[in-house]
Every structure is written in C-alpha cells, then in structure tokens.
Design an enzyme around this catalytic site. Structure first.
Site, PDB file in Angstrom:
ATOM      1  N   GLY A  14       0.776  -1.235   0.000  1.00  0.00           N
ATOM      2  CA  GLY A  14       0.000   0.000   0.000  1.00  0.00           C
ATOM      3  C   GLY A  14       0.805   1.281   0.000  1.00  0.00           C
ATOM      4  O   GLY A  14       0.343   2.302   0.517  1.00  0.00           O
ATOM      5  N   SER A  15       2.008   1.265  -0.605  1.00  0.00           N
ATOM      6  CA  SER A  15       2.755   2.528  -0.632  1.00  0.00           C
ATOM      7  C   SER A  15       2.064   3.533  -1.560  1.00  0.00           C
ATOM      8  O   SER A  15       2.040   4.732  -1.279  1.00  0.00           O
ATOM      9  CB  SER A  15       4.215   2.303  -1.036  1.00  0.00           C
ATOM     10  OG  SER A  15       4.323   1.964  -2.390  1.00  0.00           O
ATOM     11  N   ASN A  16       1.486   3.058  -2.646  1.00  0.00           N
ATOM     12  CA  ASN A  16       0.746   3.969  -3.530  1.00  0.00           C
ATOM     13  C   ASN A  16      -0.526   4.471  -2.843  1.00  0.00           C
ATOM     14  O   ASN A  16      -0.859   5.647  -2.926  1.00  0.00           O
ATOM     15  CB  ASN A  16       0.383   3.274  -4.849  1.00  0.00           C
ATOM     16  CG  ASN A  16       1.553   3.256  -5.805  1.00  0.00           C
ATOM     17  OD1 ASN A  16       1.858   4.259  -6.433  1.00  0.00           O
ATOM     18  ND2 ASN A  16       2.236   2.127  -5.894  1.00  0.00           N
ATOM     19  N   MET A  88      -4.611  -7.096  -6.738  1.00  0.00           N
ATOM     20  CA  MET A  88      -4.159  -8.268  -7.496  1.00  0.00           C
ATOM     21  C   MET A  88      -5.313  -9.103  -8.038  1.00  0.00           C
ATOM     22  O   MET A  88      -5.267 -10.327  -8.009  1.00  0.00           O
ATOM     23  CB  MET A  88      -3.259  -9.141  -6.601  1.00  0.00           C
ATOM     24  CG  MET A  88      -2.046  -8.417  -6.056  1.00  0.00           C
ATOM     25  SD  MET A  88      -1.030  -7.685  -7.344  1.00  0.00           S
ATOM     26  CE  MET A  88      -0.189  -9.158  -7.904  1.00  0.00           C
ATOM     27  N   ARG A  89      -6.333  -8.430  -8.515  1.00  0.00           N
ATOM     28  CA  ARG A  89      -7.497  -9.169  -9.000  1.00  0.00           C
ATOM     29  C   ARG A  89      -7.989  -8.525 -10.289  1.00  0.00           C
ATOM     30  O   ARG A  89      -8.084  -7.286 -10.352  1.00  0.00           O
ATOM     31  CB  ARG A  89      -8.580  -9.070  -7.918  1.00  0.00           C
ATOM     32  CG  ARG A  89      -9.651 -10.104  -8.002  1.00  0.00           C
ATOM     33  CD  ARG A  89     -10.388 -10.173  -6.696  1.00  0.00           C
ATOM     34  NE  ARG A  89      -9.667 -10.937  -5.701  1.00  0.00           N
ATOM     35  CZ  ARG A  89      -9.516 -12.260  -5.712  1.00  0.00           C
ATOM     36  NH1 ARG A  89     -10.027 -12.963  -6.686  1.00  0.00           N
ATOM     37  NH2 ARG A  89      -8.862 -12.881  -4.758  1.00  0.00           N
ATOM     38  N   LEU A  90      -8.277  -9.353 -11.272  1.00  0.00           N
ATOM     39  CA  LEU A  90      -8.821  -8.800 -12.507  1.00  0.00           C
ATOM     40  C   LEU A  90     -10.271  -8.426 -12.287  1.00  0.00           C
ATOM     41  O   LEU A  90     -10.979  -9.070 -11.522  1.00  0.00           O
ATOM     42  CB  LEU A  90      -8.723  -9.832 -13.639  1.00  0.00           C
ATOM     43  CG  LEU A  90      -7.359 -10.022 -14.285  1.00  0.00           C
ATOM     44  CD1 LEU A  90      -7.445 -11.079 -15.379  1.00  0.00           C
ATOM     45  CD2 LEU A  90      -6.838  -8.714 -14.869  1.00  0.00           C
ATOM     46  N   ILE A  91     -10.696  -7.396 -12.995  1.00  0.00           N
ATOM     47  CA  ILE A  91     -12.058  -6.901 -12.823  1.00  0.00           C
ATOM     48  C   ILE A  91     -12.884  -7.343 -14.037  1.00  0.00           C
ATOM     49  O   ILE A  91     -12.420  -7.250 -15.178  1.00  0.00           O
ATOM     50  CB  ILE A  91     -11.988  -5.377 -12.650  1.00  0.00           C
ATOM     51  CG1 ILE A  91     -11.468  -5.111 -11.234  1.00  0.00           C
ATOM     52  CG2 ILE A  91     -13.306  -4.699 -12.904  1.00  0.00           C
ATOM     53  CD1 ILE A  91     -11.307  -3.715 -10.855  1.00  0.00           C
ATOM     54  N   ASN A 111      -5.574   2.537 -12.879  1.00  0.00           N
ATOM     55  CA  ASN A 111      -4.549   1.670 -12.284  1.00  0.00           C
ATOM     56  C   ASN A 111      -3.176   2.258 -12.583  1.00  0.00           C
ATOM     57  O   ASN A 111      -2.990   2.964 -13.576  1.00  0.00           O
ATOM     58  CB  ASN A 111      -4.645   0.261 -12.890  1.00  0.00           C
ATOM     59  CG  ASN A 111      -3.655  -0.709 -12.276  1.00  0.00           C
ATOM     60  OD1 ASN A 111      -3.430  -0.697 -11.056  1.00  0.00           O
ATOM     61  ND2 ASN A 111      -3.050  -1.554 -13.089  1.00  0.00           N
ATOM     62  N   HIS A 113       0.902   1.099 -13.063  1.00  0.00           N
ATOM     63  CA  HIS A 113       1.686  -0.117 -13.316  1.00  0.00           C
ATOM     64  C   HIS A 113       3.156   0.253 -13.527  1.00  0.00           C
ATOM     65  O   HIS A 113       3.462   1.214 -14.242  1.00  0.00           O
ATOM     66  CB  HIS A 113       1.143  -0.838 -14.556  1.00  0.00           C
ATOM     67  CG  HIS A 113       1.824  -2.138 -14.809  1.00  0.00           C
ATOM     68  ND1 HIS A 113       1.571  -3.272 -14.049  1.00  0.00           N
ATOM     69  CD2 HIS A 113       2.772  -2.494 -15.712  1.00  0.00           C
ATOM     70  CE1 HIS A 113       2.335  -4.259 -14.485  1.00  0.00           C
ATOM     71  NE2 HIS A 113       3.076  -3.819 -15.492  1.00  0.00           N
TER      72      HIS A 113
HETATM   73  C1  GRF Z   1       2.990  -1.099  -7.559  1.00  0.00           C
HETATM   74  O1  GRF Z   1       4.216  -1.294  -8.172  1.00  0.00           O
HETATM   75  C2  GRF Z   1       1.909  -0.887  -8.576  1.00  0.00           C
HETATM   76  O2  GRF Z   1       2.354  -0.265  -9.702  1.00  0.00           O
HETATM   77  C3  GRF Z   1       1.504  -2.296  -8.909  1.00  0.00           C
HETATM   78  O3  GRF Z   1       1.550  -2.961  -7.682  1.00  0.00           O
HETATM   79  C4  GRF Z   1       2.521  -2.351  -6.849  1.00  0.00           C
HETATM   80  C5  GRF Z   1       1.888  -2.047  -5.530  1.00  0.00           C
HETATM   81  O4  GRF Z   1       2.810  -1.502  -4.623  1.00  0.00           O
HETATM   82  N1  GRF Z   1       0.213  -2.329  -9.572  1.00  0.00           N
HETATM   83  P1  GRF Z   1       2.295  -0.799  -3.303  1.00  0.00           P
HETATM   84  O5  GRF Z   1       1.432  -1.817  -2.571  1.00  0.00           O
HETATM   85  O6  GRF Z   1       1.521   0.411  -3.687  1.00  0.00           O
HETATM   86  O7  GRF Z   1       3.532  -0.471  -2.538  1.00  0.00           O
END
Ligand code: GRF
Length: 205
Positions: A14-16, A88-91, A111, A113
């Site tokens: 969850g850093s993002n 980590m789940r497709l929608i 999203n 990536h």
């Molecule tokens: C990130 O690299 C994001 O781009 C990808 O999953 C990772 C999640 O990292 N979809 P965090 O949990 O936000 O640290």
C-alpha cells in the site's frame, strides 16, 4: 461543487495507497475507503492509521458474488473514482459496466503499473525489465478494462537505467515515480482539471 469520493483497492503493502491518502489529506480531503481482498494486507493498517474507512472483501465464493459485494460498497459510499493500487485481482466486464452506468458511461477506474505498457504487463514487471537489462523503463497510469494492464493509457513517465544500478535502487526510483504520477493525477481530478461524472444511483445492478 459536489465533493469527490475516491476509493482505493489494494492487496498489498500500500505505498501507492498511502501516497494517495496523504495527497488527499494535503488537499484538505479524505479518501472515502480503502478496500482489500487480502486479510493481512498492510494497506489496511495504513488506512486505519489515517482514520480512513477500510473494508476487507475476501473472495470466498464466485467472482460475481465477490464483485456484487464490492458494488454495494461503491453504492453505499457513492464513489466517483476508483484507484487500483496493487490490487491483485482482474475486474470483470460486468463489473466495469455496472460501475460505468453509475457514471453516465464514463470510465472512472484507474490503475498504476510499473512499466512502460504495453511492455511488461502483469506481475513481476520490475524484476522482468531489470533482468532484461532495459536501458529505459517507467510507469503507466491507465484506465482499467477487463484485461491484465491492457486499458487505455492516460499518462506515462520514463526513467533511464544506469548500468551499475542495483535492483533495490531501481525499484525505489520506480516506486517514487509511481507515487508522484498517481498523486499528480489525483490532484488534477480533485481540482476539476480532469472532469468527473459524479456517482448517480441506478435502479438495477
Ligand atoms: C505497484 O508497483 C503498482 O504499480 C503495482 O503494484 C505495486 C503495488 O505496490 N500495480 P504498493 O502496494 O503500492 O507499494
């Protein structure tokens, strides 16, 4: 102006998500809720620490039932935009359609990536790019469709790789880039620079 309601879906660290919650706070607002499909996801703790609502919706049955449960939460909180942040789940196409109906057909699920899509979609994107010794990488912000990181690209930012760079440094730089791109986009939404079709109730799911 109607206040904007943002939900974050995340399955991991969850850093993002944290960067997004911090940005909302800096703008004098709050993320409406953080949802995870994983009980032990660190993101839930991070959200709780910020006083943000959290939901755990584990996939205990079929995909339809799981998504219906999530849809109920989106309706209850009248969510305008969904930010996927390591979800980590497709929608499913049905879910996308149901959410789209609530925003007058505008797609408002995004999203982030860690690659220059369409290169390296899916998991372990950083590891794969690094192993290939790419000289350039970057992050992509895109609309979500039912595929794996295949939705229309909204923003992309590049970085160069140094030949002597360690993987941990590359990973750190990429995470920083993700946080800055995602929060910039969030800010543009909050400031109305990217138009929002606000949540509108529909009679059927
Ligand atoms: C990130 O690299 C994001 O781009 C990808 O999953 C990772 C999640 O990292 N979809 P965090 O949990 O936000 O640290």
């Amino acid at each position: 102006m109607k206040s904007l309601r943002i939900a974050i879906f995340a399955s991991g660290t969850g850093s993002n998500a944290e960067a997004l919650m911090n940005k909302m706070k800096a703008l004098g607002k709050k993320v409406e809720f953080v949802l995870s499909d994983k009980r032990d996801a660190l993101v839930l703790e991070k959200a709780m620490r910020q006083g943000v609502n959290t939901y755990l919706v584990e996939k205990t049955s079929d995909r339809f039932t799981h998504e219906q449960e999530i849809l109920k939460l989106l309706d209850r909180h009248q969510i305008d935009w969904i930010f996927l942040a390591g979800y980590m789940r497709l929608i499913s196409a049905d879910f996308l359609q149901a959410v789209g109906k609530r925003h007058q057909r505008k797609s408002q699920i995004v999203n982030i990536h860690p690659s220059l899509l369409p290169l390296y979609p899916g998991s372990k994107a950083l590891e794969r790019a690094f192993a290939d010794q790419v000289v350039e990488s970057g992050v992509t912000l895109h609309l979500v469709d039912e595929g794996m990181d295949t939705g229309p690209i909204l923003m992309q930012e590049k970085i160069s790789l140094e030949s002597y760079e360690a993987f941990s440094d590359f990973k750190m730089r990429m995470h920083e880039l993700e946080h800055s791109l995602y929060t910039r986009f969030l800010e543009q939404i909050v400031l109305g620079q990217i138009p929002t079709n606000h949540f509108k109730e529909v009679s059927e799911c």
